[in-house]
Design a protein around this motif. Structure first.
Motif, PDB file in Angstrom:
ATOM      1  N   PRO A  27      35.138  40.989  38.293  1.00 42.02           N
ATOM      2  CA  PRO A  27      35.452  41.779  39.698  1.00 42.02           C
ATOM      3  C   PRO A  27      36.401  41.089  40.553  1.00 42.02           C
ATOM      4  N   VAL A  28      37.013  42.060  41.319  1.00 37.84           N
ATOM      5  CA  VAL A  28      38.194  41.481  42.330  1.00 37.84           C
ATOM      6  C   VAL A  28      37.695  42.047  43.787  1.00 37.84           C
ATOM      7  N   TRP A  29      37.163  41.037  44.739  1.00 40.57           N
ATOM      8  CA  TRP A  29      36.723  41.853  46.179  1.00 40.57           C
ATOM      9  C   TRP A  29      37.951  42.057  46.803  1.00 40.57           C
ATOM     10  N   ALA A  30      38.065  43.442  47.375  1.00 41.40           N
ATOM     11  CA  ALA A  30      38.999  43.697  48.200  1.00 41.40           C
ATOM     12  C   ALA A  30      38.631  44.178  49.871  1.00 41.40           C
ATOM     13  N   ARG A  58      42.652  33.490  43.542  1.00 41.11           N
ATOM     14  CA  ARG A  58      41.239  32.724  43.284  1.00 41.11           C
ATOM     15  C   ARG A  58      40.800  32.395  44.629  1.00 41.11           C
ATOM     16  N   ALA A  59      39.495  32.901  44.701  1.00 40.94           N
ATOM     17  CA  ALA A  59      38.931  32.612  46.126  1.00 40.94           C
ATOM     18  C   ALA A  59      37.528  32.706  45.870  1.00 40.94           C
ATOM     19  N   ASP A  60      36.523  32.194  46.705  1.00 35.61           N
ATOM     20  CA  ASP A  60      35.081  32.306  46.797  1.00 35.61           C
ATOM     21  C   ASP A  60      34.818  33.309  47.854  1.00 35.61           C
ATOM     22  N   GLN A  61      34.664  34.757  47.570  1.00 32.96           N
ATOM     23  CA  GLN A  61      34.541  35.884  48.532  1.00 32.96           C
ATOM     24  C   GLN A  61      33.302  36.609  48.438  1.00 32.96           C
ATOM     25  N   GLY A  63      30.724  35.954  46.803  1.00 30.80           N
ATOM     26  CA  GLY A  63      30.187  35.893  45.568  1.00 30.80           C
ATOM     27  C   GLY A  63      31.077  36.092  44.348  1.00 30.80           C
ATOM     28  N   TYR A  64      32.131  36.809  44.781  1.00 30.63           N
ATOM     29  CA  TYR A  64      33.401  37.144  43.810  1.00 30.63           C
ATOM     30  C   TYR A  64      34.492  35.751  43.482  1.00 30.63           C
ATOM     31  N   ARG A  65      34.905  35.779  42.483  1.00 32.24           N
ATOM     32  CA  ARG A  65      35.888  34.549  42.261  1.00 32.24           C
ATOM     33  C   ARG A  65      37.470  34.860  42.552  1.00 32.24           C
ATOM     34  N   TRP A  66      37.519  36.283  42.806  1.00 31.25           N
ATOM     35  CA  TRP A  66      38.942  36.844  42.951  1.00 31.25           C
ATOM     36  C   TRP A  66      39.020  37.532  44.396  1.00 31.25           C
ATOM     37  N   ARG A  67      39.964  37.390  45.026  1.00 33.99           N
ATOM     38  CA  ARG A  67      40.291  38.310  46.380  1.00 33.99           C
ATOM     39  C   ARG A  67      41.576  38.882  46.288  1.00 33.99           C
TER      40      ARG A  67
END
Length: 74
Positions: A27-30, A58-61, A63-67
């Motif tokens: 999943p991708v955090w938005a 790619r990011a640690d946001q 608990g998500y690996r994508w932002r």
């Protein structure tokens, strides 16, 4: 790279949500600030089930690996 996905979770009160896309390995955090264009009165929000186009990094946001970097409803 522009990807397509679907909003699987959105909290208007907290201003963030989650996008699901087969193009990403999770999943991708938005954040609401990535939504363009802003809606009436400058409010930026999405609804669960909305189809979207977005770019992510790619990011640690939270608990998500994508932002999401930029996002718009389709």
């Amino acid at each position: 790279m522009t990807a397509r996905g679907t909003v699987s979770r959105w909290s208007a009160e907290e201003g963030w949500g989650v996008i699901e896309s087969p193009e990403f390995d999770g999943p991708v955090w938005a954040h609401f600030s990535s939504v363009t264009p802003a809606g009436p009165g400058g409010f930026r929000s999405l609804r669960v089930g909305d189809a979207v186009e977005f770019e992510a990094e790619r990011a640690d946001q939270d608990g998500y690996r994508w932002r999401v970097v930029t996002l718009r409803s389709t």
